[in-house]
Design an enzyme around this catalytic site. Structure first.
Site, PDB file in Angstrom:
ATOM      1  N   LYS A 221       0.804  -1.303   0.002  1.00  0.00           N
ATOM      2  CA  LYS A 221      -0.028   0.109   0.056  1.00  0.00           C
ATOM      3  C   LYS A 221       1.011   1.269  -0.090  1.00  0.00           C
ATOM      4  O   LYS A 221       1.963   1.206   0.481  1.00  0.00           O
ATOM      5  CB  LYS A 221      -0.861   0.213   1.225  1.00  0.00           C
ATOM      6  CG  LYS A 221      -2.060  -1.155   1.124  1.00  0.00           C
ATOM      7  CD  LYS A 221      -3.090  -0.662   0.177  1.00  0.00           C
ATOM      8  CE  LYS A 221      -4.003  -1.867   0.013  1.00  0.00           C
ATOM      9  NZ  LYS A 221      -5.054  -1.997   0.885  1.00  0.00           N
ATOM     10  N   ARG A 255      -4.206 -10.321   3.929  1.00  0.00           N
ATOM     11  CA  ARG A 255      -4.248 -10.131   2.352  1.00  0.00           C
ATOM     12  C   ARG A 255      -3.156  -9.819   1.988  1.00  0.00           C
ATOM     13  O   ARG A 255      -2.641  -8.558   2.005  1.00  0.00           O
ATOM     14  CB  ARG A 255      -5.649  -9.553   2.024  1.00  0.00           C
ATOM     15  CG  ARG A 255      -5.845  -9.549   0.687  1.00  0.00           C
ATOM     16  CD  ARG A 255      -7.256  -8.690   0.232  1.00  0.00           C
ATOM     17  NE  ARG A 255      -7.518  -8.830  -1.236  1.00  0.00           N
ATOM     18  CZ  ARG A 255      -7.031  -8.012  -2.175  1.00  0.00           C
ATOM     19  NH1 ARG A 255      -6.339  -7.235  -1.798  1.00  0.00           N
ATOM     20  NH2 ARG A 255      -7.499  -8.124  -3.582  1.00  0.00           N
TER      21      ARG A 255
END
Length: 280
Positions: A221, A255
């Site tokens: 991210k 995840r």
């Protein structure tokens, strides 16, 4: 703690690794690599060899600013991959917010619906409620993928995320979905500032007070890039560190793109956790 899904009951006493398979041309870190069915299924098999417990297949990028994908295009990307993946002997999740896609993949035997909109699209909650057993992950998102990072959240992040996820889970249970089918995702990067994302990590254990397992999605991210200065393709080590910190703060599912390295790190974490357990 158990997670009931279509074909499997997952024991979340051991943190589960959800491996990402993006059957898309434009995902933020690996767009286009697994667009063909053959390439996506090879990636599924590789992730299982690397230690994935769950496969998460998506046919629409939800990176900031990404355009929406039409229903027929998403079905064309996802369904051939799902048909192969459900034969691999592990839980299969599909990352979608469209009720028509949910119904189609559940009909093929998919185990989990992973929805960034937390079933807020018309008809989505009803699809899940009408299925007798599928698992579901409800995620918090501020805004939508097109605008969420243009106008991120204001104010204290944790109370807003807690309130939204609690309401979403309760609404789904009111439709008859058992609590044991529901997992919650605070939505790292979805309409939140860097500071808010790390506040959610630091206080993630407070989400557990709601009584549901937590899924954490930190892999590659932009917040990791913001604090390290690394481009998306260089964020392996920060991603593994964030996954470990999420597990340490109570996440039961992580995840990730980099399954092998995450599995290795969690093996070390489990060894430490076992050593801390007093002998009978």
């Amino acid at each position: 703690m158990l997670w009931h899904t279509s074909r499997f009951t997952l024991d979340l006493a051991r943190p589960q690794i959800m491996g990402i398979v993006n059957a898309t041309p434009d995902s933020f870190s690996d767009g286009g690599r697994y667009l063909s069915t053959a390439a996506a299924l090879r990636q599924c098999e590789q992730l299982l060899q690397d230690g994935a417990d769950i496969l998460d297949i998506g046919g629409e990028s939800t990176r900031p600013g990404s355009p929406a994908v039409g229903l027929e295009e998403e079905l064309a990307r996802v369904l051939p991959v799902v048909r192969g993946a459900v034969s691999l002997g592990v839980p299969v999740s599909v990352d979608t917010y469209k009720p028509e896609v949910m119904q189609a993949v559940l009909d093929l035997g998919v185990d989990i619906v992973n929805d960034i909109w937390a079933l807020r699209q018309p008809g989505a909650a009803q699809v899940v409620a009408q299925h007798p057993r599928c698992g579901v992950c409800l995620m918090h998102m501020h805004g939508d993928p097109q605008t969420m990072q243009v106008q991120p959240m204001a104010g204290g992040v944790l109370p807003q995320v807690l309130s939204f996820l609690e309401r979403s889970a309760q609404a789904l249970q009111a439709l008859g979905v058992e609590k044991a089918r529901i997992v919650l995702d605070p939505g790292i990067g979805f309409g939140k500032t860097v500071e808010q994302n790390f506040a959610l990590l630091a206080r993630q254990s407070e989400l557990l007070a709601l009584g549901y397992p937590v899924l954490a999605g930190w892999s590659r991210k932009s917040s990791l890039g913001a604090v390290t200065g690394l481009d998306v393709g260089q964020r392996l080590q920060p991603s593994v560190a964030a996954a470990l910190l999420a597990v340490e703060h109570g996440a039961r599912v992580v995840r990730v793109h980099d399954v092998r390295e995450t599995a290795q790190a969690l093996a070390v974490w489990r060894a430490m956790a076992s050593a801390q357990t007093p002998a009978p």
